[in-house]
Each structure stands twice: as structure tokens, then as C-alpha cells.
Design a protein around this motif. Structure first.
Motif, mmCIF file in Angstrom:
data_model
loop_
_atom_site.group_PDB
_atom_site.id
_atom_site.type_symbol
_atom_site.label_atom_id
_atom_site.label_comp_id
_atom_site.label_asym_id
_atom_site.label_seq_id
_atom_site.Cartn_x
_atom_site.Cartn_y
_atom_site.Cartn_z
ATOM 1 N N MET A 1 40.456 47.022 38.558
ATOM 2 C CA MET A 1 40.421 46.772 39.775
ATOM 3 C C MET A 1 40.299 47.524 40.744
ATOM 4 O O MET A 1 39.822 47.332 41.962
ATOM 5 C CB MET A 1 41.924 45.881 40.155
ATOM 6 C CG MET A 1 42.363 44.696 39.249
ATOM 7 S SD MET A 1 44.007 44.196 39.576
ATOM 8 C CE MET A 1 43.782 43.553 41.410
ATOM 9 N N ARG B 1 42.158 39.635 35.782
ATOM 10 C CA ARG B 1 42.405 39.373 37.399
ATOM 11 C C ARG B 1 41.122 38.987 38.278
ATOM 12 O O ARG B 1 41.026 38.416 39.415
ATOM 13 C CB ARG B 1 42.921 40.812 38.005
ATOM 14 C CG ARG B 1 44.186 41.322 37.364
ATOM 15 C CD ARG B 1 45.336 40.233 37.491
ATOM 16 N NE ARG B 1 45.812 40.418 38.964
ATOM 17 C CZ ARG B 1 46.672 41.215 39.426
ATOM 18 N NH1 ARG B 1 47.388 42.131 39.032
ATOM 19 N NH2 ARG B 1 46.792 41.073 40.760
ATOM 20 N N GLY B 2 40.045 39.145 37.577
ATOM 21 C CA GLY B 2 38.779 38.742 38.422
ATOM 22 C C GLY B 2 37.655 38.811 37.742
ATOM 23 O O GLY B 2 37.373 39.281 36.474
ATOM 24 N N GLU C 1 38.698 45.280 43.297
ATOM 25 C CA GLU C 1 39.594 44.147 43.868
ATOM 26 C C GLU C 1 39.359 43.508 45.161
ATOM 27 O O GLU C 1 39.793 42.246 45.497
ATOM 28 C CB GLU C 1 41.135 44.421 43.820
ATOM 29 C CG GLU C 1 41.591 45.787 44.811
ATOM 30 C CD GLU C 1 42.938 46.215 44.644
ATOM 31 O OE1 GLU C 1 43.920 45.349 44.130
ATOM 32 O OE2 GLU C 1 43.138 47.308 44.512
ATOM 33 N N GLN D 1 35.587 38.300 42.316
ATOM 34 C CA GLN D 1 35.913 36.664 42.445
ATOM 35 C C GLN D 1 37.069 36.465 41.846
ATOM 36 O O GLN D 1 37.349 36.876 40.726
ATOM 37 C CB GLN D 1 34.740 35.883 41.711
ATOM 38 C CG GLN D 1 34.750 34.309 41.756
ATOM 39 C CD GLN D 1 33.719 33.739 40.805
ATOM 40 O OE1 GLN D 1 32.860 34.562 40.231
ATOM 41 N NE2 GLN D 1 33.628 32.379 40.842
ATOM 42 N N THR D 2 38.149 35.626 42.525
ATOM 43 C CA THR D 2 39.418 35.414 41.759
ATOM 44 C C THR D 2 39.853 34.069 41.396
ATOM 45 O O THR D 2 40.381 33.520 40.679
ATOM 46 C CB THR D 2 40.614 35.848 42.614
ATOM 47 O OG1 THR D 2 40.400 35.193 44.043
ATOM 48 C CG2 THR D 2 40.531 37.493 42.915
ATOM 49 N N ASP D 3 38.681 33.232 41.882
ATOM 50 C CA ASP D 3 38.701 31.708 41.444
ATOM 51 C C ASP D 3 37.511 31.321 40.394
ATOM 52 O O ASP D 3 36.436 31.118 40.937
ATOM 53 C CB ASP D 3 38.400 30.938 42.919
ATOM 54 C CG ASP D 3 38.301 29.392 42.755
ATOM 55 O OD1 ASP D 3 38.945 29.033 41.855
ATOM 56 O OD2 ASP D 3 37.563 28.738 43.811
#
Lengths: 153, 153
Positions: free
Chosen positions: B24, B53-54, B82, B86-88
Motif C-alpha cells: 500500500m 487491501r486493493g 493506497e 481500487q478498493t471496491d
């Protein structure tokens, strides 16, 4: 199952007019912007007569400007796509052998289809094949009766 | 066919130790070099405890440095992964539902697998599924007898 996939073969091809492409003489900065905008990793390179001449990817572009110590971004506007594109890649005729395409798609995220004179016809993608596989898996058990030929003990 | 794919389910997962990832807190210039070196478009982002995390992709990186008129390459060393990752995105448990994965793979080139506490387990890719589909298509006609339940006229 192979037969069921074959029945859907026509719908796998994404026609050339719906596929983003880059011209051979475009510079790398333009190619980078197009790839960023569409969010793909690799796209076909065509000449002015819409003949398929290569593939260009983000890693190829960044690799071309990677120096010993750092990235030479100034070079992006100088280098033409045709200087760094990949020219050694599989191209198949239309109509194509689905089995051949399925094998190529293990290694390539899409396979280019072109006519005899090299004119770009379109692409067959992993995504379109998976879409059809999902549909067929659903239909299969409704339409067919499946029996093991030799029972396993 | 769904059942035959299920028999092979274990082999679809590429375990975490064989998947390249980015931390991150890495900067975008490092992420760009890793993506270029491995030739992928997207890779997972983990924290220092190896929790997922992504996702970070080349288009996300280039997009982050795209100004109104040009690309601000100087920013690559300043922005942390971070900030732009993209986190979704879909994450599935192990053992996973193969049918769910097949549907996700129409849209995503790979699906991340993680345990309940978020630890990164590995990925399932389109390529691995297509490899299995090829193998099964071959084996299928040797092992099974297939009959249409209702004849089409």
C-alpha cells in the motif's frame, strides 16, 4: 459441450468497429492515453488501410522508455508505435476453429481475427467465451441427459 | 460440466506466494515498474500483514498523473499506491462457489480469494478456467454419453 459452444460461435467475435485500435505511426504518448482511457492492457495496431500489423501494451510502452536508472518520459513523444509493437502473435482466419481459439486464449487475453488480405475482422476474448460457458452450463442440464460410460468404483 | 469443473476446483487457485503484489505504501513509480516487469495490467495490493487491501492497474496509475494538458510524471514518486488503488472489488472466501467465480470472471480478468480475516489466499484467473475447460471438453466425450432430453424438430 464443444458442439454447444460451436452453435454460439458467431456471437464470440467482437467486430472490428467495436474494438479500439491504434495506428502504427502514432507516438507512444498517444497510445498511452488511449490505453489509459479504455482501461485495457493490450490493443491492436492497424495501418492506414485497416490491416492488422501488431499489438501494443502498456508494459511495452513503459519498457521502451525505461533507462538504466529511471524512466525517460520525454521519449514518449518521439517513439512511434510501430517501433515497439509486438509483431509475433497469433492471427486466425474467419471462420475460425473454435478449439484452436480456446487453446490460444489460455495464453492470450484475446485472439485477433483477420481476413486473407490481412484486414482486421475483430477479436475473440476470454470474457466472451466465459459468458457463453456460463450460459451453456445452465442450459446443459435442462436439455441433456448425461451418463458415465464406465462407472468408477 | 459444472460437476467436472468442480472436481478440478482446487487446481484453479494460484496461491498467494506465486502472485506478484504491491504494498500500500509503495509509490506509483515502483508500482509502474513492477507492472511493466511482470507484464500484467492489474495486481493485488497488500498491507504489511499480507491482508488484501486493493487492486492497482496501469490505467489507474497513468490516470492519477494525467493533468489537463499532459502527464505529470514527476508525481509518480510522490503518490502512494493506497491513494489511487481500487478498493471496491469482489473478494471471495475459500472454499469458493465456482459458479459465482465464473460469473465474476466475465467482468474481471481474475478474482481474489481471501480468508475470513482478510489474509490474501490467492487468485482464480480466466486463463486457469479456460485451461480446465479445454481439458474437460476433451475428456467429456470419452467418459460420458450425452442425449438430448427433448428432440428439437
Amino acid at each position: 459441450m464443444a458442439k454447444m459452444l460451436l452453435e454460439n460461435q458467431e456471437s464470440f467475435l467482437i467486430p472490428a468497429e467495436r474494438v479500439a485500435h491504434i495506428q502504427m505511426t502514432n507516438r507512444l504518448d498517444h497510445a498511452l492515453l488511449v490505453l489509459t482511457k479504455i482501461g485495457y492492457n493490450v490493443i491492436p495496431v492497424l495501418d492506414t488501410e485497416y490491416k492488422l500489423r501488431g499489438l501494443i501494451s502498456m508494459p511495452m510502452i513503459i519498457d521502451a522508455i525505461t533507462g538504466i536508472e529511471n524512466l525517460n518520459f520525454d521519449k514518449l513523444g518521439d517513439i512511434r508505435v510501430e517501433e515497439v509493437m509486438q509483431t509475433d502473435f497469433p492471427v486466425i482466419d474467419n471462420p475460425y476453429e473454435l478449439e484452436e481459439v480456446l487453446h490460444l486464449l489460455v495464453r492470450y487475453s484475446f485472439v485477433c481475427v483477420a481476413s486473407d488480405d490481412g484486414s482486421f475482422t475483430g477479436i475473440v476474448t476470454r470474457s466472451e467465451i466465459l459468458k457463453a460457458t456460463n450460459r451453456i452450463a445452465h442450459e446443459f442440464e435442462n436439455k441433456y441427459e448425461v451418463k458415465r460410460k464406465i462407472e468408477c468404483v
